[in-house]
Write a protein that holds these residues in place. Structure first.
Motif, PDB file in Angstrom:
ATOM      1  N   LEU A   5      31.405   3.770  -6.411  1.00 22.15           N
ATOM      2  CA  LEU A   5      30.818   4.009  -5.163  1.00 22.15           C
ATOM      3  C   LEU A   5      31.574   3.253  -4.108  1.00 22.15           C
ATOM      4  O   LEU A   5      32.421   2.463  -4.554  1.00 22.15           O
ATOM      5  N   GLY A   7      31.615   2.737   0.359  1.00 21.35           N
ATOM      6  CA  GLY A   7      31.366   3.118   1.718  1.00 21.35           C
ATOM      7  C   GLY A   7      32.213   3.150   2.686  1.00 21.35           C
ATOM      8  O   GLY A   7      33.290   2.503   2.652  1.00 21.35           O
ATOM      9  N   GLY A  18      44.670   4.620   7.468  1.00 23.39           N
ATOM     10  CA  GLY A  18      44.592   3.841   6.565  1.00 23.39           C
ATOM     11  C   GLY A  18      43.369   3.925   5.686  1.00 23.39           C
ATOM     12  O   GLY A  18      43.350   3.830   4.545  1.00 23.39           O
ATOM     13  N   ASN A  19      42.268   4.479   6.322  1.00 19.70           N
ATOM     14  CA  ASN A  19      40.988   4.630   5.702  1.00 19.70           C
ATOM     15  C   ASN A  19      41.179   5.610   4.678  1.00 19.70           C
ATOM     16  O   ASN A  19      40.670   5.564   3.413  1.00 19.70           O
ATOM     17  N   GLY A  22      43.815   4.263   1.740  1.00 24.60           N
ATOM     18  CA  GLY A  22      43.505   3.155   1.141  1.00 24.60           C
ATOM     19  C   GLY A  22      42.249   3.659   0.283  1.00 24.60           C
ATOM     20  O   GLY A  22      42.022   2.960  -0.726  1.00 24.60           O
ATOM     21  N   HIS A  44      25.784  -1.416   8.363  1.00 20.91           N
ATOM     22  CA  HIS A  44      26.784  -2.156   8.717  1.00 20.91           C
ATOM     23  C   HIS A  44      27.353  -2.043   9.951  1.00 20.91           C
ATOM     24  O   HIS A  44      27.846  -3.124  10.879  1.00 20.91           O
ATOM     25  N   ILE A 134      26.544  -2.386  -3.587  1.00 22.80           N
ATOM     26  CA  ILE A 134      27.290  -2.106  -4.540  1.00 22.80           C
ATOM     27  C   ILE A 134      26.273  -2.098  -6.105  1.00 22.80           C
ATOM     28  O   ILE A 134      26.461  -1.437  -6.993  1.00 22.80           O
ATOM     29  N   VAL A 142      34.990   0.369  -7.457  1.00 20.29           N
ATOM     30  CA  VAL A 142      34.535   0.339  -5.855  1.00 20.29           C
ATOM     31  C   VAL A 142      35.998   0.692  -5.690  1.00 20.29           C
ATOM     32  O   VAL A 142      36.955  -0.239  -5.211  1.00 20.29           O
ATOM     33  N   PRO A 143      36.394   2.089  -5.290  1.00 15.50           N
ATOM     34  CA  PRO A 143      37.647   2.196  -4.724  1.00 15.50           C
ATOM     35  C   PRO A 143      37.644   1.983  -3.025  1.00 15.50           C
ATOM     36  O   PRO A 143      37.021   2.503  -2.158  1.00 15.50           O
ATOM     37  N   HIS A 151      35.488  -9.234  -0.177  1.00 14.66           N
ATOM     38  CA  HIS A 151      34.003  -8.958  -0.379  1.00 14.66           C
ATOM     39  C   HIS A 151      33.510  -8.474  -1.938  1.00 14.66           C
ATOM     40  O   HIS A 151      32.330  -8.768  -2.109  1.00 14.66           O
ATOM     41  N   THR A 181      49.138   1.924  -1.528  1.00 15.14           N
ATOM     42  CA  THR A 181      48.499   2.225  -0.126  1.00 15.14           C
ATOM     43  C   THR A 181      47.037   1.261   0.068  1.00 15.14           C
ATOM     44  O   THR A 181      46.381   1.561   0.772  1.00 15.14           O
ATOM     45  N   LYS A 193      47.598  -4.704   9.417  1.00 15.17           N
ATOM     46  CA  LYS A 193      47.169  -3.706   8.804  1.00 15.17           C
ATOM     47  C   LYS A 193      46.725  -2.434   9.995  1.00 15.17           C
ATOM     48  O   LYS A 193      46.354  -3.011  10.996  1.00 15.17           O
ATOM     49  N   MET A 194      46.746  -1.260   9.682  1.00 20.36           N
ATOM     50  CA  MET A 194      46.507  -0.218  10.544  1.00 20.36           C
ATOM     51  C   MET A 194      45.009  -0.598  10.871  1.00 20.36           C
ATOM     52  O   MET A 194      44.128  -0.509   9.583  1.00 20.36           O
TER      53      MET A 194
HETATM   54  P1  TYM Z   1      35.851   0.122   6.672  1.00 22.32           P
HETATM   55  O1  TYM Z   1      34.893   1.219   7.145  1.00 22.32           O
HETATM   56  O2  TYM Z   1      36.415  -0.744   7.422  1.00 22.32           O
HETATM   57  O3  TYM Z   1      36.957   0.848   5.947  1.00 22.32           O
HETATM   58  C1  TYM Z   1      36.865   2.010   4.908  1.00 22.32           C
HETATM   59  C2  TYM Z   1      37.876   1.917   3.834  1.00 22.32           C
HETATM   60  O4  TYM Z   1      39.258   2.070   4.395  1.00 22.32           O
HETATM   61  C3  TYM Z   1      39.881   0.913   3.880  1.00 22.32           C
HETATM   62  N1  TYM Z   1      41.005   0.526   4.852  1.00 22.32           N
HETATM   63  C4  TYM Z   1      42.350   0.418   4.728  1.00 22.32           C
HETATM   64  N2  TYM Z   1      43.023   0.838   3.561  1.00 22.32           N
HETATM   65  C5  TYM Z   1      44.281   0.704   3.646  1.00 22.32           C
HETATM   66  N3  TYM Z   1      44.965   0.310   4.857  1.00 22.32           N
HETATM   67  C6  TYM Z   1      44.196   0.073   5.898  1.00 22.32           C
HETATM   68  N4  TYM Z   1      44.913  -0.199   7.047  1.00 22.32           N
HETATM   69  C7  TYM Z   1      42.981   0.251   5.877  1.00 22.32           C
HETATM   70  N5  TYM Z   1      41.952  -0.193   6.734  1.00 22.32           N
HETATM   71  C8  TYM Z   1      40.816   0.175   6.405  1.00 22.32           C
HETATM   72  C9  TYM Z   1      38.936  -0.010   3.560  1.00 22.32           C
HETATM   73  O5  TYM Z   1      39.493  -1.227   2.768  1.00 22.32           O
HETATM   74  C10 TYM Z   1      37.743   0.621   3.072  1.00 22.32           C
HETATM   75  O6  TYM Z   1      37.957   0.833   1.626  1.00 22.32           O
HETATM   76  N6  TYM Z   1      32.746  -3.217   4.335  1.00 22.32           N
HETATM   77  C11 TYM Z   1      33.498  -1.826   4.224  1.00 22.32           C
HETATM   78  C12 TYM Z   1      32.293  -0.731   4.288  1.00 22.32           C
HETATM   79  C13 TYM Z   1      31.449  -0.835   3.067  1.00 22.32           C
HETATM   80  C14 TYM Z   1      31.721  -0.689   1.686  1.00 22.32           C
HETATM   81  C15 TYM Z   1      30.416  -0.827   1.060  1.00 22.32           C
HETATM   82  C16 TYM Z   1      32.713  -0.503   0.879  1.00 22.32           C
HETATM   83  C17 TYM Z   1      30.188  -1.217   3.228  1.00 22.32           C
HETATM   84  N7  TYM Z   1      29.461  -1.362   1.948  1.00 22.32           N
HETATM   85  C18 TYM Z   1      30.289  -0.929  -0.646  1.00 22.32           C
HETATM   86  C19 TYM Z   1      32.760  -0.458  -0.497  1.00 22.32           C
HETATM   87  C20 TYM Z   1      31.348  -0.528  -1.114  1.00 22.32           C
HETATM   88  C21 TYM Z   1      34.239  -1.667   5.475  1.00 22.32           C
HETATM   89  O7  TYM Z   1      34.056  -2.075   6.583  1.00 22.32           O
HETATM   90  O8  TYM Z   1      35.154  -0.550   5.327  1.00 22.32           O
END
Ligand code: TYM
Length: 330
Positions: A5, A7, A18-19, A22, A44, A134, A142-143, A151, A181, A193-194
């Motif tokens: 799972l 989000g 990054g999204n 990552g 959120h 989660i 959780v990827p 968290h 990554t 970080k980006m």
């Molecule tokens: P969010 O929306 O900020 O980012 C989504 C995903 O992108 C990853 N990410 C990165 N990975 C590598 N390099 C980067 N520069 C970079 N910027 C963002 C984040 O690590 C994430 O995986 N709190 C979470 C959202 C969330 C969630 C969940 C995730 C809510 N509930 C349950 C997992 C399980 C968030 O703000 O991600």
């Protein structure tokens, strides 16, 4: 099959590189070997200032982008968080298991609240809602990117604590973080970080950028003065970041990249990477538009996803309600 799972927040018009590298790339890769649940976390997203109309539209665009990137509703469950009320219901219970000091140590809260004029309790309890996200699905993996590790640790602690107090209820999840990554760096400030809040307009590469804009951002990425394409994240963060991007999108390795550009300058390397990026991500924008254009079909996918998600979530919530002595929802 293991349960997976993850989000993503609908906080801008486009996800960034990054999204994708990552997290989303792993989401797509894990769909067949796991029972995967992916969702847009609009609940959120309101922990910082937001415009309701913009949020509503961004949630749709986010879902469409995930589809364009290869999240396939035939092979996973895709939904929008607010359509599954069990998330906030479980979050209430988990909040009563969380220490105030424990929540106060969350670095993302400290960073984000420092940037806000007005800090809300919702921003403070954000990680508890994430834990509920989660744990509701009995998640194994959780990827996510590196910035979510803390968290995930909190989520694990809460699961273990609840299970110890009330008896086995939740699966204790593991973060699934791909080292290379885990943190894609800002193109203009490679020590950071980006992120969409990059102070430099060229620092953050959006998936919905025009291909020419992507090329420009890659070509103007900050590197260093020694002109050697060599992987050394500590001393050469800019070049190493570009190499990580190249390796991931160009299906190659650091070694091959070093060999290919030995004796050549950064210009050739960046030029080639700019093409790889533009070719790989260029079509995403048009595909996203296609998924957005068929409004009825997108609604159908998201409603079906939310129904499937609720089915699983409601089972776990019922267990947790019983354990703490609540009456079942009617
Ligand atoms: P969010 O929306 O900020 O980012 C989504 C995903 O992108 C990853 N990410 C990165 N990975 C590598 N390099 C980067 N520069 C970079 N910027 C963002 C984040 O690590 C994430 O995986 N709190 C979470 C959202 C969330 C969630 C969940 C995730 C809510 N509930 C349950 C997992 C399980 C968030 O703000 O991600």
């Amino acid at each position: 099959k293991p349960r997976v799972l993850s989000g993503i927040q609908p906080t801008s018009d486009s996800f960034h590189l990054g999204n994708y590298l990552g997290a989303i790339r792993q989401w797509v890769a894990m769909q067949d070997s796991t029972d995967a649940f992916y969702f847009v976390v609009d609940q959120h997203a309101i922990t910082v200032d937001h415009d309701p109309k913009v949020l509503h539209q961004r949630s749709r665009v986010s879902a469409a982008q995930l589809l364009a990137l290869g999240v396939d509703p035939e092979r996973c469950t895709l939904f929008i968080q607010s359509q599954v009320p069990e998330h906030t219901m479980l979050a209430w219970i988990l909040g009563t298991e969380t220490g105030f000091g424990e929540a106060s140590r969350m670095t993302q809260f400290k960073d984000k609240s420092a940037k806000q004029e007005r800090t809300t309790v919702g921003l403070f309890t954000y990680p508890i809602l994430q834990a509920a996200d989660i744990l509701l699905y009995q998640t194994d993996q959780v990827p996510v990117g590196e910035d979510q590790r803390q968290h995930l640790e909190l989520t694990r602690d809460l699961a273990i604590r609840f299970n110890t107090t009330y008896g086995a209820t939740f699966t204790v999840p593991d973060a699934y973080i791909v080292k290379e990554t885990a943190t894609i760096k800002d193109l203009a400030e490679p020590e950071k970080k980006m992120s969409k809040s990059s102070p430099s307009p060229r620092g953050c590469l959006y998936l919905l950028d025009e291909p020419n804009q992507m090329r420009k951002k890659i070509k103007s990425a900050v590197t260093d003065s020694d002109a050697e394409v060599r992987y050394d994240p500590e001393h050469k963060p800019g070049v190493s970041n570009l190499m990580n991007i190249y390796a991931a999108l160009g299906a190659t390795t650091h070694e091959k990249i070093e060999a290919e550009y030995a004796g050549k300058g950064y210009g050739d390397f960046k030029g080639d990477l700019a093409e790889v990026v533009a070719e790989y991500l260029g079509p995403i924008s048009a595909k996203t538009k296609e998924f957005l254009a068929d409004k009825a079909e997108l609604d159908r996918i998201l409603t079906a996803g939310a129904e499937k998600a609720r089915h699983v979530a409601a089972r776990t919530l019922a267990k947790a309600y019983k354990k703490v002595g609540f009456y079942p929802p009617v």
